[in-house]
Structure formats: C-alpha cells, structure tokens
Scaffold this motif. Structure first.
Motif, PDB file in Angstrom:
ATOM      1  N   CYS A   1       0.823  -1.225   0.000  1.00 42.00           N
ATOM      2  CA  CYS A   1       0.000   0.000   0.000  1.00 42.00           C
ATOM      3  C   CYS A   1       0.851   1.268   0.000  1.00 42.00           C
ATOM      4  O   CYS A   1       0.576   2.198  -0.776  1.00 42.00           O
ATOM      5  CB  CYS A   1      -0.962  -0.017   1.187  1.00 42.00           C
ATOM      6  N   PRO A   2       1.891   1.355   0.843  1.00 36.95           N
ATOM      7  CA  PRO A   2       2.745   2.546   0.772  1.00 36.95           C
ATOM      8  C   PRO A   2       3.388   2.744  -0.592  1.00 36.95           C
ATOM      9  O   PRO A   2       3.456   3.878  -1.101  1.00 36.95           O
ATOM     10  CB  PRO A   2       3.793   2.290   1.857  1.00 36.95           C
ATOM     11  N   LEU A   3       3.861   1.661  -1.211  1.00 35.88           N
ATOM     12  CA  LEU A   3       4.496   1.802  -2.523  1.00 35.88           C
ATOM     13  C   LEU A   3       3.503   2.290  -3.571  1.00 35.88           C
ATOM     14  O   LEU A   3       3.853   3.094  -4.447  1.00 35.88           O
ATOM     15  CB  LEU A   3       5.108   0.471  -2.957  1.00 35.88           C
ATOM     16  N   GLU A   4       2.277   1.811  -3.507  1.00 37.55           N
ATOM     17  CA  GLU A   4       1.250   2.283  -4.440  1.00 37.55           C
ATOM     18  C   GLU A   4       1.035   3.783  -4.289  1.00 37.55           C
ATOM     19  O   GLU A   4       0.893   4.514  -5.285  1.00 37.55           O
ATOM     20  CB  GLU A   4      -0.059   1.530  -4.196  1.00 37.55           C
ATOM     21  N   GLN A   5       1.023   4.257  -3.040  1.00 32.62           N
ATOM     22  CA  GLN A   5       0.838   5.693  -2.810  1.00 32.62           C
ATOM     23  C   GLN A   5       2.059   6.487  -3.267  1.00 32.62           C
ATOM     24  O   GLN A   5       1.928   7.568  -3.865  1.00 32.62           O
ATOM     25  CB  GLN A   5       0.565   5.944  -1.327  1.00 32.62           C
ATOM     26  N   LEU A   6       3.245   5.965  -3.000  1.00 29.50           N
ATOM     27  CA  LEU A   6       4.468   6.688  -3.353  1.00 29.50           C
ATOM     28  C   LEU A   6       4.673   6.763  -4.855  1.00 29.50           C
ATOM     29  O   LEU A   6       5.242   7.740  -5.358  1.00 29.50           O
ATOM     30  CB  LEU A   6       5.666   6.005  -2.689  1.00 29.50           C
ATOM     31  N   THR A   7       4.198   5.757  -5.578  1.00 31.33           N
ATOM     32  CA  THR A   7       4.384   5.742  -7.031  1.00 31.33           C
ATOM     33  C   THR A   7       3.781   6.974  -7.697  1.00 31.33           C
ATOM     34  O   THR A   7       4.334   7.513  -8.659  1.00 31.33           O
ATOM     35  CB  THR A   7       3.769   4.460  -7.620  1.00 31.33           C
ATOM     36  N   SER A   8       2.675   7.456  -7.137  1.00 32.71           N
ATOM     37  CA  SER A   8       1.990   8.593  -7.770  1.00 32.71           C
ATOM     38  C   SER A   8       2.615   9.937  -7.425  1.00 32.71           C
ATOM     39  O   SER A   8       2.355  10.925  -8.110  1.00 32.71           O
ATOM     40  CB  SER A   8       0.514   8.594  -7.356  1.00 32.71           C
TER      41      SER A   8
ATOM     42  N   LEU B   1      13.258   2.338  -3.235  1.00 35.41           N
ATOM     43  CA  LEU B   1      12.247   1.940  -2.251  1.00 35.41           C
ATOM     44  C   LEU B   1      11.585   0.625  -2.645  1.00 35.41           C
ATOM     45  O   LEU B   1      11.311  -0.221  -1.786  1.00 35.41           O
ATOM     46  CB  LEU B   1      11.204   3.052  -2.102  1.00 35.41           C
ATOM     47  N   ALA B   2      11.342   0.452  -3.929  1.00 38.82           N
ATOM     48  CA  ALA B   2      10.754  -0.807  -4.393  1.00 38.82           C
ATOM     49  C   ALA B   2      11.725  -1.965  -4.166  1.00 38.82           C
ATOM     50  O   ALA B   2      11.317  -3.077  -3.782  1.00 38.82           O
ATOM     51  CB  ALA B   2      10.381  -0.698  -5.861  1.00 38.82           C
ATOM     52  N   GLU B   3      13.020  -1.714  -4.391  1.00 37.73           N
ATOM     53  CA  GLU B   3      14.029  -2.758  -4.181  1.00 37.73           C
ATOM     54  C   GLU B   3      14.113  -3.120  -2.700  1.00 37.73           C
ATOM     55  O   GLU B   3      14.235  -4.298  -2.345  1.00 37.73           O
ATOM     56  CB  GLU B   3      15.381  -2.284  -4.699  1.00 37.73           C
ATOM     57  N   MET B   4      14.045  -2.109  -1.847  1.00 41.10           N
ATOM     58  CA  MET B   4      14.089  -2.386  -0.417  1.00 41.10           C
ATOM     59  C   MET B   4      12.856  -3.175   0.016  1.00 41.10           C
ATOM     60  O   MET B   4      12.956  -4.110   0.818  1.00 41.10           O
ATOM     61  CB  MET B   4      14.183  -1.078   0.376  1.00 41.10           C
ATOM     62  N   ALA B   5      11.698  -2.812  -0.514  1.00 41.62           N
ATOM     63  CA  ALA B   5      10.479  -3.553  -0.191  1.00 41.62           C
ATOM     64  C   ALA B   5      10.607  -5.013  -0.617  1.00 41.62           C
ATOM     65  O   ALA B   5      10.189  -5.925   0.110  1.00 41.62           O
ATOM     66  CB  ALA B   5       9.281  -2.897  -0.863  1.00 41.62           C
TER      67      ALA B   5
ATOM     68  N   ILE C   1       8.820  -0.229   8.437  1.00 38.56           N
ATOM     69  CA  ILE C   1       8.104   0.817   9.166  1.00 38.56           C
ATOM     70  C   ILE C   1       8.385   2.188   8.560  1.00 38.56           C
ATOM     71  O   ILE C   1       7.491   3.037   8.456  1.00 38.56           O
ATOM     72  CB  ILE C   1       8.491   0.779  10.659  1.00 38.56           C
ATOM     73  N   ARG C   2       9.632   2.420   8.128  1.00 40.21           N
ATOM     74  CA  ARG C   2       9.939   3.713   7.501  1.00 40.21           C
ATOM     75  C   ARG C   2       9.153   3.882   6.204  1.00 40.21           C
ATOM     76  O   ARG C   2       8.639   4.964   5.907  1.00 40.21           O
ATOM     77  CB  ARG C   2      11.437   3.828   7.216  1.00 40.21           C
ATOM     78  N   LEU C   3       9.046   2.802   5.453  1.00 38.66           N
ATOM     79  CA  LEU C   3       8.274   2.848   4.213  1.00 38.66           C
ATOM     80  C   LEU C   3       6.796   3.053   4.516  1.00 38.66           C
ATOM     81  O   LEU C   3       6.123   3.873   3.880  1.00 38.66           O
ATOM     82  CB  LEU C   3       8.488   1.556   3.428  1.00 38.66           C
ATOM     83  N   TRP C   4       6.288   2.320   5.497  1.00 40.21           N
ATOM     84  CA  TRP C   4       4.887   2.473   5.900  1.00 40.21           C
ATOM     85  C   TRP C   4       4.610   3.903   6.348  1.00 40.21           C
ATOM     86  O   TRP C   4       3.543   4.468   6.041  1.00 40.21           O
ATOM     87  CB  TRP C   4       4.574   1.491   7.034  1.00 40.21           C
ATOM     88  N   SER C   5       5.551   4.492   7.074  1.00 42.70           N
ATOM     89  CA  SER C   5       5.353   5.855   7.580  1.00 42.70           C
ATOM     90  C   SER C   5       5.179   6.855   6.443  1.00 42.70           C
ATOM     91  O   SER C   5       4.358   7.778   6.542  1.00 42.70           O
ATOM     92  CB  SER C   5       6.536   6.276   8.463  1.00 42.70           C
ATOM     93  N   LEU C   6       5.941   6.694   5.372  1.00 46.48           N
ATOM     94  CA  LEU C   6       5.774   7.582   4.226  1.00 46.48           C
ATOM     95  C   LEU C   6       4.368   7.455   3.646  1.00 46.48           C
ATOM     96  O   LEU C   6       3.726   8.451   3.312  1.00 46.48           O
ATOM     97  CB  LEU C   6       6.825   7.268   3.163  1.00 46.48           C
ATOM     98  N   GLY C   7       3.882   6.223   3.531  1.00 45.77           N
ATOM     99  CA  GLY C   7       2.520   6.027   3.055  1.00 45.77           C
ATOM    100  C   GLY C   7       1.499   6.614   4.001  1.00 45.77           C
ATOM    101  O   GLY C   7       0.483   7.178   3.567  1.00 45.77           O
ATOM    102  N   PHE C   8       1.763   6.513   5.299  1.00 47.38           N
ATOM    103  CA  PHE C   8       0.864   7.066   6.312  1.00 47.38           C
ATOM    104  C   PHE C   8       0.757   8.579   6.170  1.00 47.38           C
ATOM    105  O   PHE C   8      -0.346   9.147   6.211  1.00 47.38           O
ATOM    106  CB  PHE C   8       1.391   6.688   7.695  1.00 47.38           C
TER     107      PHE C   8
END
Length: 324
Positions: A163-170, A182-186, A280-287
């Motif tokens: 979900c965070p990656l989907e939001q960050l992509t835009s 970020l995608a590689e880290m995920a 969690i860092r990735l999730w936080s960006l999506g949050f």
C-alpha cells in the motif's frame, strides 16, 4: 444560486463546550470538569479532569476509525485488563457502553473516555527501556491465542509494503531513482519475511509501541495506552517500532533484556527486527501521504525535504540488510 444543505466535510473540529456537555450526559463524573485539547491528528485527543481526577477523551475519525475498528481496540484492552496487564482502561458510560457515536458533518465519530495512565513519560534510559521491554512481552503473552476478527487490521506485507508503494508511485514520479530504491528495499524485506515466516512470532500486536505510548509510575510500573494502531502481525514489528533506526545500543540492550526476562525471543524474530525497521519507515511515508489532507500537519509537510530525509536514512540502512 442554490446550495446543498451541507457542504462535504472531511474532518471537523468538535466544539469544546458541546464535548463537555456530551461527557456530562454520558458519564457519571463528579464536577467540576476541566478540559484541554492535547492534539488534533489521525484522532483527536483531549485531557479532562473530573474533580481533579485526570482522564483522556478521544474522538476517532469517521473514515479511518469506524465503530467495528474502535470496538476491536477496546476488546484488546479488555483482554489486557482481564490478564492483569497494566493498561489505560476505557470508562463505561452510564448505560454500560464504552463509546458514543457523535453525528459529525463528515459522518459518525466514536467518542471514548479513558483512564489516565498513572505516572508520566520516563527518563529515556536503559532502566526505563528494560521496563518497557518487559511491558511489551507481557502484552504479547496476554494477547497470545487471539484470532483475527473481520474488523481487525492486518499488519501484513500488503499493509507495510504494498500500500505505501502504491501511494508513493503517484507522488515520486520526479524521483525515479528513489522510487526504484524503495521498491528494491520492499522486495528485500518481503523476501526475508516470506522465507522466514514459519519461524516468526505472529499474533495481536500493539502496533505503535513507542516511548510516548506508555507511562511509568514511581513504583516502576509501565502502563500502556494508545492501542489505536493495534492489529495482527509479526511481533518483531512491535520491537522494531521501539528501536529507532539510529537507536542507542545500551537502550536497545535494556529493552531486549526486559523482554526476554518475561518472554522467549527467537533468533529469527531478533534477526527480523532490522527488516521491519525498514518496512516501518516505508509504511510511515505512506501514512503521511494518506493523511496529508486531513490532519494537523497538512500537505505542505509531505514534501521533498521529508523524502530526502527518509530515503537517505534507508540508504544508510541498506548495507545492514544486504550483508545478512
């Protein structure tokens, strides 16, 4: 020109006088009642005092915290209470219920009154960290055996990564290199968790076990609160929330010592903590993106400076994950 009866509202600020009257109608509290708004955010939190007794009043968001989600949180708290885990308890209304539904312009908002956790924020040292670790271990043990309900949030890989990656992509189209990183880290986190899932402790979690979400009294008792982010996930996630990416080694050692004195921590769970820190860092960006238009920090706070800081932090973290 004609107007609709009510212009669409995403988030309303509740009138303080009306809130106090609602509390007076709903709860058998002694006077005088004092009120102070603590913060407005994903949920709105208020400090109340009833004849000098401190209390916490929380108004949940209509869209993100519907009644079943709030009921799930309250059920977890009831479980902790019955098993003897110190936790800030909800207070019954006069009719025996815990929550009140307020007819806000954006939809029904749940209102819950809680006890104030005794004590206060501790000095952030190794001793306090050890106590916090013990408190989290006790919480995990108390919640063992619970099964997810339809309303229970899942702190799974979709929630933490997809979900965070989907939001960050835009929003990171102008930063393709960072988005690819970020995608590689995920993918790295996903690969590790999926490969080790059979060995990782899974169950109900606090979800946001930070320093600020517990108090310590003079006897050293840790009382937990704010289970708004609770859900079902890997217990290593809860440990990773407490340990910041730039955390102090002595504090982390104290936390682990307190945890393992009350509950077994497998090597697989301990090894998973850095991966969940990254998640969690990735999730936080999506949050931040999810709530940027409906919270106190506003959309201007979600900017390139934020992405610069978070991506740089994760890039420094990258060697620790790839070296494993």
């Amino acid at each position: 020109m004609t107007y609709d009866p009510m212009f669409p509202v995403t988030y309303s600020i509740l009138d303080p006088a009306a809130l106090l009257e609602e509390v007076r109608r709903s709860y058998p509290l002694p006077e005088p009642l004092e009120y102070r708004r603590l913060y407005l955010g994903v949920n709105d939190t208020y400090f109340l005092a009833a004849a000098g007794t401190p209390l916490i009043l929380r108004a949940y968001r209509a869209q993100s915290r519907p009644p079943p989600r709030v009921a799930f949180e309250l059920d977890l708290i009831e479980r902790l209470v019955t098993t003897g885990v110190p936790v800030a308890r909800p207070i019954h209304r006069s009719d025996g219920r815990y929550s009140t539904t307020l007819a806000a312009p954006e939809g029904g908002r749940e209102l819950v009154l809680f006890e104030f956790a005794p004590g206060g924020p501790p000095l952030r040292d190794e001793t306090a960290a050890e106590r916090y670790g013990g408190a989290l271990a006790a919480l995990h043990t108390a919640l063992d055996g619970l099964e997810p309900t339809p309303a229970a949030p899942m702190l799974d890989l979709r929630a933490l990564l997809d979900c965070p990656l989907e939001q960050l992509t835009s929003v990171l189209t102008h930063r393709p290199a960072d988005l690819a990183f970020l995608a590689e880290m995920a993918d790295l986190v996903r690969s590790y968790v999926e490969a080790n899932a059979a060995f990782l402790d899974w169950g109900a979690c606090h979800g946001d076990f930070q320093w600020k979400n517990a108090h310590v009294d003079d006897a050293g008792t840790v009382t937990v609160f704010d289970l708004d982010g609770a859900g079902f996930g890997w217990r290593a996630h809860d440990l990773a929330v407490f340990r910041p990416l730039s955390g102090d080694a002595a504090i982390w050692s104290g936390f682990l010592r307190g945890y393992t004195r009350k509950r077994t921590l497998s090597q697989a769970d301990l090894a998973a903590v850095p991966y969940f820190e990254a998640a969690i860092r990735l999730w936080s960006l999506g949050f931040f993106l999810e709530h940027r238009d409906s919270t106190a920090w506003g959309s201007d706070a979600v900017n390139d400076a934020l992405f610069n800081r978070e991506v740089a932090l994760l890039r420094r973290w990258w060697p620790r994950l790839t070296a494993r």
